[in-house]
Scaffold this motif. Structure first.
Motif, PDB file in Angstrom:
ATOM      1  N   GLN A   1       0.756  -1.337   0.055  1.00  0.00           N
ATOM      2  CA  GLN A   1      -0.018  -0.359  -0.262  1.00  0.00           C
ATOM      3  C   GLN A   1       1.003   1.387   0.600  1.00  0.00           C
ATOM      4  O   GLN A   1       1.071   2.062   1.201  1.00  0.00           O
ATOM      5  N   ASN A   2       1.577   1.616  -0.816  1.00  0.00           N
ATOM      6  CA  ASN A   2       2.380   2.451  -1.167  1.00  0.00           C
ATOM      7  C   ASN A   2       1.964   4.027  -1.270  1.00  0.00           C
ATOM      8  O   ASN A   2       2.514   4.823  -0.135  1.00  0.00           O
ATOM      9  N   VAL A   3       1.026   4.315  -1.033  1.00  0.00           N
ATOM     10  CA  VAL A   3       0.349   5.788  -1.151  1.00  0.00           C
ATOM     11  C   VAL A   3      -0.276   5.856   0.293  1.00  0.00           C
ATOM     12  O   VAL A   3       0.564   7.071   1.195  1.00  0.00           O
ATOM     13  N   ALA A   4      -0.935   4.912   0.542  1.00  0.00           N
ATOM     14  CA  ALA A   4      -1.202   4.795   2.419  1.00  0.00           C
ATOM     15  C   ALA A   4       0.473   4.837   3.527  1.00  0.00           C
ATOM     16  O   ALA A   4       0.151   5.318   4.001  1.00  0.00           O
ATOM     17  N   ALA A   5       1.586   4.206   2.526  1.00  0.00           N
ATOM     18  CA  ALA A   5       1.750   3.142   3.583  1.00  0.00           C
ATOM     19  C   ALA A   5       2.599   5.168   3.550  1.00  0.00           C
ATOM     20  O   ALA A   5       3.457   5.501   4.701  1.00  0.00           O
ATOM     21  N   THR A   6       3.087   5.816   2.808  1.00  0.00           N
ATOM     22  CA  THR A   6       4.133   7.326   3.004  1.00  0.00           C
ATOM     23  C   THR A   6       2.947   7.800   2.691  1.00  0.00           C
ATOM     24  O   THR A   6       3.630   8.976   4.052  1.00  0.00           O
ATOM     25  N   GLN A   7       1.630   8.722   3.240  1.00  0.00           N
ATOM     26  CA  GLN A   7       1.215   9.143   3.803  1.00  0.00           C
ATOM     27  C   GLN A   7       1.416   9.372   5.377  1.00  0.00           C
ATOM     28  O   GLN A   7       1.294  10.146   5.919  1.00  0.00           O
ATOM     29  N   ALA A   8       1.603   7.390   5.598  1.00  0.00           N
ATOM     30  CA  ALA A   8       1.115   7.537   6.759  1.00  0.00           C
ATOM     31  C   ALA A   8       2.627   7.935   7.749  1.00  0.00           C
ATOM     32  O   ALA A   8       2.656   8.861   8.831  1.00  0.00           O
ATOM     33  N   GLY A   9       3.995   7.863   7.039  1.00  0.00           N
ATOM     34  CA  GLY A   9       4.671   7.934   7.700  1.00  0.00           C
ATOM     35  C   GLY A   9       5.138   9.809   7.213  1.00  0.00           C
ATOM     36  O   GLY A   9       5.752  10.165   8.612  1.00  0.00           O
ATOM     37  N   THR A  10       4.486  10.415   6.401  1.00  0.00           N
ATOM     38  CA  THR A  10       4.685  11.835   6.631  1.00  0.00           C
ATOM     39  C   THR A  10       4.363  12.320   7.870  1.00  0.00           C
ATOM     40  O   THR A  10       4.307  13.387   8.649  1.00  0.00           O
ATOM     41  N   GLU A  11       2.941  11.853   7.876  1.00  0.00           N
ATOM     42  CA  GLU A  11       1.108  11.934   9.426  1.00  0.00           C
ATOM     43  C   GLU A  11       2.062  12.110  10.310  1.00  0.00           C
ATOM     44  O   GLU A  11       2.071  12.533  11.531  1.00  0.00           O
ATOM     45  N   TYR A  12       3.476  10.535  10.289  1.00  0.00           N
ATOM     46  CA  TYR A  12       3.807  10.526  11.502  1.00  0.00           C
ATOM     47  C   TYR A  12       4.632  11.617  11.659  1.00  0.00           C
ATOM     48  O   TYR A  12       4.932  12.129  13.025  1.00  0.00           O
ATOM     49  N   LEU A  13       5.550  12.178  10.880  1.00  0.00           N
ATOM     50  CA  LEU A  13       6.597  13.075  11.573  1.00  0.00           C
ATOM     51  C   LEU A  13       6.061  14.425  11.639  1.00  0.00           C
ATOM     52  O   LEU A  13       6.542  15.424  12.157  1.00  0.00           O
ATOM     53  N   ILE A  14       4.792  14.757  10.783  1.00  0.00           N
ATOM     54  CA  ILE A  14       4.519  15.833  10.952  1.00  0.00           C
ATOM     55  C   ILE A  14       3.546  15.518  12.744  1.00  0.00           C
ATOM     56  O   ILE A  14       3.458  17.465  13.355  1.00  0.00           O
TER      57      ILE A  14
ATOM     58  N   SER B   1       3.295  -1.057   8.210  1.00  0.00           N
ATOM     59  CA  SER B   1       3.559  -0.659   9.924  1.00  0.00           C
ATOM     60  C   SER B   1       4.903   0.742   9.426  1.00  0.00           C
ATOM     61  O   SER B   1       5.768  -0.180   9.198  1.00  0.00           O
ATOM     62  N   LEU B   2       4.377   0.998  10.794  1.00  0.00           N
ATOM     63  CA  LEU B   2       5.846   2.715  10.825  1.00  0.00           C
ATOM     64  C   LEU B   2       6.381   1.908  12.417  1.00  0.00           C
ATOM     65  O   LEU B   2       6.077   1.889  13.042  1.00  0.00           O
ATOM     66  N   ILE B   3       7.930   1.385  12.328  1.00  0.00           N
ATOM     67  CA  ILE B   3       8.832   1.331  13.327  1.00  0.00           C
ATOM     68  C   ILE B   3       9.649   3.081  14.003  1.00  0.00           C
ATOM     69  O   ILE B   3      10.460   3.781  12.942  1.00  0.00           O
ATOM     70  N   GLU B   4       9.262   3.231  14.473  1.00  0.00           N
ATOM     71  CA  GLU B   4      10.408   3.760  15.110  1.00  0.00           C
ATOM     72  C   GLU B   4      11.471   3.765  16.007  1.00  0.00           C
ATOM     73  O   GLU B   4      11.165   3.457  16.885  1.00  0.00           O
ATOM     74  N   ARG B   5      12.615   4.080  15.398  1.00  0.00           N
ATOM     75  CA  ARG B   5      13.698   4.234  16.487  1.00  0.00           C
ATOM     76  C   ARG B   5      13.876   5.602  16.629  1.00  0.00           C
ATOM     77  O   ARG B   5      13.586   6.299  17.503  1.00  0.00           O
ATOM     78  N   LYS B   6      15.855   5.308  16.654  1.00  0.00           N
ATOM     79  CA  LYS B   6      15.865   6.571  17.484  1.00  0.00           C
ATOM     80  C   LYS B   6      16.968   7.920  16.322  1.00  0.00           C
ATOM     81  O   LYS B   6      17.138   8.467  16.891  1.00  0.00           O
ATOM     82  N   SER B   7      16.379   7.767  15.101  1.00  0.00           N
ATOM     83  CA  SER B   7      17.061   8.943  14.470  1.00  0.00           C
ATOM     84  C   SER B   7      15.376   9.397  14.333  1.00  0.00           C
ATOM     85  O   SER B   7      15.756  10.783  13.233  1.00  0.00           O
ATOM     86  N   THR B   8      13.858   9.619  14.661  1.00  0.00           N
ATOM     87  CA  THR B   8      13.735  10.485  14.626  1.00  0.00           C
ATOM     88  C   THR B   8      13.138  11.151  15.490  1.00  0.00           C
ATOM     89  O   THR B   8      13.384  10.742  17.077  1.00  0.00           O
ATOM     90  N   ARG B   9      12.417  12.249  16.447  1.00  0.00           N
ATOM     91  CA  ARG B   9      12.058  12.685  18.019  1.00  0.00           C
ATOM     92  C   ARG B   9      11.262  13.618  17.596  1.00  0.00           C
ATOM     93  O   ARG B   9      10.906  14.306  16.495  1.00  0.00           O
ATOM     94  N   SER B  10      10.590  13.773  18.699  1.00  0.00           N
ATOM     95  CA  SER B  10       9.313  15.103  18.406  1.00  0.00           C
ATOM     96  C   SER B  10      10.284  17.137  18.698  1.00  0.00           C
ATOM     97  O   SER B  10      11.074  17.056  19.457  1.00  0.00           O
ATOM     98  N   ARG B  11       9.805  17.225  17.805  1.00  0.00           N
ATOM     99  CA  ARG B  11       9.893  18.882  18.715  1.00  0.00           C
ATOM    100  C   ARG B  11       9.259  19.790  19.184  1.00  0.00           C
ATOM    101  O   ARG B  11       9.405  20.420  19.453  1.00  0.00           O
ATOM    102  N   LEU B  12       7.724  18.731  19.411  1.00  0.00           N
ATOM    103  CA  LEU B  12       6.584  19.982  19.516  1.00  0.00           C
ATOM    104  C   LEU B  12       7.290  19.649  21.543  1.00  0.00           C
ATOM    105  O   LEU B  12       7.870  19.262  22.117  1.00  0.00           O
TER     106      LEU B  12
END
Length: 338
Positions: A159-172, A327-338
C-alpha cells in the motif's frame, strides 16, 4: 530404513491419505490432526521424497524468481525471504537479476528457463501494464511491485500511497513542518511505479494536515543508491532550503541522507529527523538506528509463494490481488519537536 508415510500414519493413528494431506500442505486438516501427524513425523525423522512426488505430478518443484537486482537491500532481503518460504513448502527457487532491462524481463517470462520451473514470481520495472498479456502464460506467474497491473494475473504489492502518507503524517505529528522528501517521481516518466505512488503519498500526507508542499523540498532519487541520498541532502544544504525532517522513499536513500547530515555537522535527530521506508536489517544498526515504514515485505514473500503454489494446483481459480499491511517502526533517528 527410512521412515515412510505409512509408518507415520500408523504412529499417528490416522489414514495414509491424512498424512499425505499434511505433508502436501492441504489446508482442510484440523489443527489437532495436523499436530499428531507432525509429531509422528518428528519422532520418526520422516523426510518427504520430493523427487518422487515431482515425477508423479509432472512437476520440477522449482520456482523462478526475477528481481531487478540483489545488490539493493530491499530486493536482496525479499529474495532471501521468498527462498525460505518456498523451501518450507518443499520448493527450490531459481533466482535471476534482470537489471531493470526490458529484454531480460521478457526473457524471464518467455525464455527457455521457464520450462524448468513450475511457476514464476517477477518484479518488473521495465515492463508496464501495456505488456500485461505476456504474463498470461501456461505456466503460472505472480506479479510483485507496482509497474504492471492486470486483472488477469495474480499480484501482490504494498500500500505505497497509504504507507507513505502515514509516514509523512507521523513526522508532522512529531512537530515537523519542513519535511524534505527524497524519491520524487520523474514528471515526464511513468504514470505508475514506486516513486510515483510514494510521491503521491507524501503529498497527500501534507495536504491531510493542511501543509502546502514546497517543490524545493522534493528531490529526485537518481538510481535509489546510497549516494543519491547523499546528493539530495547536499542539494538541500547548498541551496539553503530550510528543513527539519527527511523522509526518504527507501532505507538506502535514508542511510545516505543520514550519513551526509552527520558529515555536515547536523545532529540526527536533534536538528533533523530521518525516516526511511522498507525496514532493512541494516537500518537497525545505523547510528542512530533508523526509523522506517515497513511496507510488508515479509508478508509479500509468504503471500506470493502461497499464491503461486495455489495457482499451480488450481490453474482456473479466480485471479487474486493482494495489498499487504504496513507498519511504522520508530527508532532513534526521529524525535518530537513539540
Amino acid at each position: 530404513m527410512a521412515a515412510t508415510l505409512r509408518d507415520v500414519a500408523r504412529l499417528a493413528g490416522v489414514s495414509f491419505r491424512t498424512v499425505s494431506n499434511v505433508v502436501n500442505g492441504y489446508q482442510y486438516v484440523s489443527d489437532a490432526t495436523r499436530a499428531k501427524v507432525e509429531a509422528a513425523i518428528a519422532q520418526l525423522g520422516y523426510q518427504p521424497n520430493y523427487s518422487a512426488r515431482s515425477l508423479r505430478l509432472g512437476r520440477s518443484n522449482l520456482l523462478g524468481l526475477a528481481v531487478p537486482t540483489l545488490s539493493i537491500g530491499y530486493f536482496g532481503e525479499l529474495a532471501s525471504e521468498i527462498i525460505d518460504v518456498a523451501r518450507n513448502r518443499g520448493y527450490t527457487v531459481l533466482t535471476e537479476q534482470t537489471n531493470s532491462s526490458r529484454e531480460r524481463e521478457l526473457d524471464a517470462v518467455q525464455g527457455a528457463r521457464r520450462q524448468m520451473t513450475d511457476g514464476l514470481l517477477i518484479n518488473p520495472l521495465a515492463l508496464t501494464s501495456d505488456d500485461a498479456t505476456i504474463f498470461e502464460t501456461e505456466r503460472p506467474v505472480v506479479l510483485l511491485g507496482e509497474n504492471v497491473f492486470s486483472h488477469k494475473v495474480d499480484h501482490v504489492t504494498m500500500q505505497n500511497v497509504a504507507a507513505t502518507q502515514a509516514g509523512t503524517e507521523y513526522l508532522i505529528g512529531l512537530g515537523h513542518r519542513r519535511i524534505a522528501f527524497i524519491g520524487l517521481a520523474d514528471p515526464e516518466g511513468a504514470s505508475v511505479g514506486t516513486s510515483v505512488l510514494r510521491t503521491e503519498g507524501y503529498r497527500q500526507g501534507l495536504a491531510a494536515q493542511g501543509i502546502e508542499h514546497d517543490p524545493r523540498l522534493e528531490l529526485s532519487a537518481g538510481s535509489w543508491a546510497y549516494e543519491d541520498g547523499v546528493s539530495a541532502v547536499r542539494s538541500l544544504l547548498s541551496a539553503g532550503v530550510g528543513f527539519d525532517a527527511v523522509f526518504a522513499a527507501t532505507d538506502v536513500l535514508a542511510m545516505g541522507a543520514l550519513h551526509e547530515l552527520q558529515a555536515s555537522g547536523l545532529d540526527v535527530p536533534r536538528d533533523v529527523s530521518v525516516l526511511g521506508f522498507d525496514d532493512l536489517v541494516e537500518g537497525r544498526y545505523t547510528t542512530p538506528t533508523l526509523s522506517t515504514v515497513d511496507g510488508g515485505r515479509r508478508q509479500i514473500a509468504d503471500i506470493a509463494v502461497d499464491m503461486l503454489l495455489s495457482r499451480i494446483e488450481s490453474p482456473t481459480s479466480p485471479v487474486a490481488f493482494r495489498e499487504v499491511a504496513f507498519s511504522l517502526i520508530e527508532r532513534k533517528s526521529t524525535r518530537s519537536r513539540l
